[in-house]
Design a protein around this motif. Sequence first.
Motif, short mmCIF file in Angstrom:
data_model
loop_
_atom_site.label_atom_id
_atom_site.label_comp_id
_atom_site.label_asym_id
_atom_site.label_seq_id
_atom_site.Cartn_x
_atom_site.Cartn_y
_atom_site.Cartn_z
N ILE A 1 0.85 -1.19 0.00
CA ILE A 1 0.00 0.00 0.00
C ILE A 1 0.88 1.24 0.00
CG2 ILE A 1 -1.87 -1.14 1.29
CD1 ILE A 1 -0.94 0.79 3.66
N CYS B 1 -6.97 -3.90 9.56
CA CYS B 1 -6.08 -4.73 8.73
C CYS B 1 -6.03 -6.16 9.28
CB CYS B 1 -4.68 -4.15 8.70
SG CYS B 1 -3.50 -5.27 7.88
N PRO B 2 -6.48 -7.14 8.50
CA PRO B 2 -6.50 -8.52 9.01
C PRO B 2 -5.09 -9.09 9.25
CG PRO B 2 -7.33 -8.45 6.74
CD PRO B 2 -7.05 -7.03 7.15
N GLN B 3 -4.09 -8.53 8.56
CA GLN B 3 -2.72 -9.03 8.73
C GLN B 3 -1.97 -8.30 9.84
OE1 GLN B 3 -2.10 -11.70 6.97
NE2 GLN B 3 -4.02 -11.45 5.84
N VAL C 1 -0.49 -5.39 9.85
CA VAL C 1 0.81 -4.88 9.38
C VAL C 1 0.83 -3.35 9.31
CG1 VAL C 1 1.45 -6.98 8.14
CG2 VAL C 1 0.13 -5.22 6.94
N LEU C 2 -0.22 -2.71 9.84
CA LEU C 2 -0.27 -1.24 9.81
C LEU C 2 -0.13 -0.66 11.21
CD1 LEU C 2 -3.28 -0.66 7.36
CD2 LEU C 2 -0.87 -0.14 6.93
N CYS D 1 1.57 -7.85 3.94
CA CYS D 1 0.41 -7.24 3.28
C CYS D 1 0.01 -8.13 2.11
CB CYS D 1 0.75 -5.84 2.80
SG CYS D 1 -0.54 -5.11 1.76
N THR D 2 -1.29 -8.45 2.02
CA THR D 2 -1.77 -9.32 0.94
C THR D 2 -2.45 -8.51 -0.17
OG1 THR D 2 -3.87 -9.58 2.07
CG2 THR D 2 -2.18 -11.25 2.53
N GLY D 3 -2.54 -7.20 0.01
CA GLY D 3 -3.23 -6.39 -0.99
C GLY D 3 -4.73 -6.62 -0.99
N GLY E 1 -7.07 -4.91 0.33
CA GLY E 1 -7.84 -3.68 0.09
C GLY E 1 -8.74 -3.24 1.23
N CYS F 1 -8.10 -1.95 4.13
CA CYS F 1 -7.74 -0.65 4.69
C CYS F 1 -8.28 0.49 3.82
CB CYS F 1 -6.23 -0.53 4.85
SG CYS F 1 -5.31 -0.93 3.35
N VAL G 1 -3.86 0.73 -3.02
CA VAL G 1 -3.50 -0.67 -2.74
C VAL G 1 -3.12 -1.37 -4.03
CG1 VAL G 1 -4.29 -2.86 -1.75
CG2 VAL G 1 -5.17 -0.70 -0.84
S1 SF4 Z 1 -4.19 -4.24 1.84
FE1 SF4 Z 1 -5.01 -5.63 3.43
S2 SF4 Z 1 -3.20 -6.62 4.29
FE2 SF4 Z 1 -2.43 -4.83 3.15
S3 SF4 Z 1 -2.30 -3.20 4.69
FE3 SF4 Z 1 -4.34 -3.02 3.72
S4 SF4 Z 1 -5.71 -4.24 5.05
FE4 SF4 Z 1 -3.60 -4.81 5.58
#
Ligand code: SF4
Lengths: 260, 80
Positions: B7, B24-26, B28-29, B51-53, B55, B57, B68
């Motif tokens: 992102i 964010c499910p991962q 990472v933010l 980040c899995t992309g 989307g 966020c 993203v």
């Molecule tokens: S795209 Fe998904 S995994 Fe990547 S920062 Fe945003 S919410 Fe998190």
Amino acid sequence: MVLDNCELETTVFERPDTLTGANTHYCPGCTHGIANRLIAEVIDEMGMREKTIGVASVGCSVFIYNYLNMDFVQAPHGRAPAMATGVKRVLPDRMVFTYQGDGDLASIGMTEIVHAAARGENITVFFLNNTNYGMTGGQMAPTTMPGQKTTSSQNGRDVETQGYPIRVSEMFSKLDGASYIVRRSLHDPKNIRMAKKAIRMAFETQVRGLGFSMVELLSICPTNWGMTPKTSIQWLEERMIPYYPLGDYKVHPALAEIKL
Amino acid sequence: MPLKGRIVVNEKYCKGCELCVSSCPQEVLALANDRITAKGYHPASLVADGCTGCGICSVICPDAAITVYREKAGVSRIPA
Ligand code: SF4
Ligand SMILES: Cc1ncc(C[n+]2csc(CCOP(=O)(O)OP(=O)(O)O)c2C)c(N)n1
Ligand code: SF4
Ligand code: SF4
Ligand SMILES: [Mg+2]
């Protein structure tokens, strides 16, 4: 070998064209911003930017005319549905929408909105319900819930003296002129996606000439609620949704064929 | 192997509301507490790999501050 970025990755999300480059005046976390963006995304997806006219209302909602890159007029407080009626009748080939808060729509503007719905006026209304007058400092609105503290109901709304809140979507669902009346919420990604579909459906109602459409959107006001954005989201989910249930309150049968 | 994404937070728009961080499910933010934007907010930024992309966020961001990108499936990864 150097590969171009676009060969390696796809763009999952970028700002929609119909959003201007302006930095909004909305407070951090305010979901007015999400509503503005969803409307921009849907107008882009429909390719209707050059054929759409927005009617801004009075409230934090008003500056949407600076944030969407398209034609707008601005109505006096509560009068957006009346102005939208005039615009649509003079220019019937345009897609016309109002963007109104709960103070604007359900308090000072209740007459205009009820009669626009009763007439089956072929306009679309986006109704941001944040249970207070955001712009003027968080006073009680017709949508303020029993017991809810605001700057003008400091001990909590007392229904004995201040009356009961108005559930606008439920009320309008009983009007013969209304064709699409739904309530959605902007508090999490799943519900935001459902809100976007409803915005599309409301515009489709108008494009098909089916009459009055309204999407009520439950929205947070962290500044006047005196909470962080994250806590406001929880408060919306735990307190507002039980009082203002999400759902489809009236859907014209001709809309059943549209799959989004 | 899960898809990789990234992102870009446009700090002109970010108001440090943290809604992307908690969505964010991962996980990472985070807000970058070592700097502030021109408006005086700590901006959101990627703080870990993963980040899995997806989307998510960008869906919750009230200020459309996040772009993203997601790596295309089947494209071999080129070391940086
Ligand atoms: S795209 Fe998904 S995994 Fe990547 S920062 Fe945003 S919410 Fe998190
Ligand atoms: C005729 C008139 N009366 C009162 C006002 C003051 N006023 C400005 S915004 C507002 C309330 C807006 O509340 P709402 O529609 O809920 O919008 P929000 O800011 O919460 O999004 C009021 C009473 C005004 N501008 N004009
Ligand atoms: S006062 Fe409330 S409704 Fe207005 S911009 Fe701030 S958070 Fe949003
Ligand atoms: S949701 Fe948007 S505005 Fe809020 S912290 Fe994240 S990037 Fe910044
Ligand atoms: Mg309001």
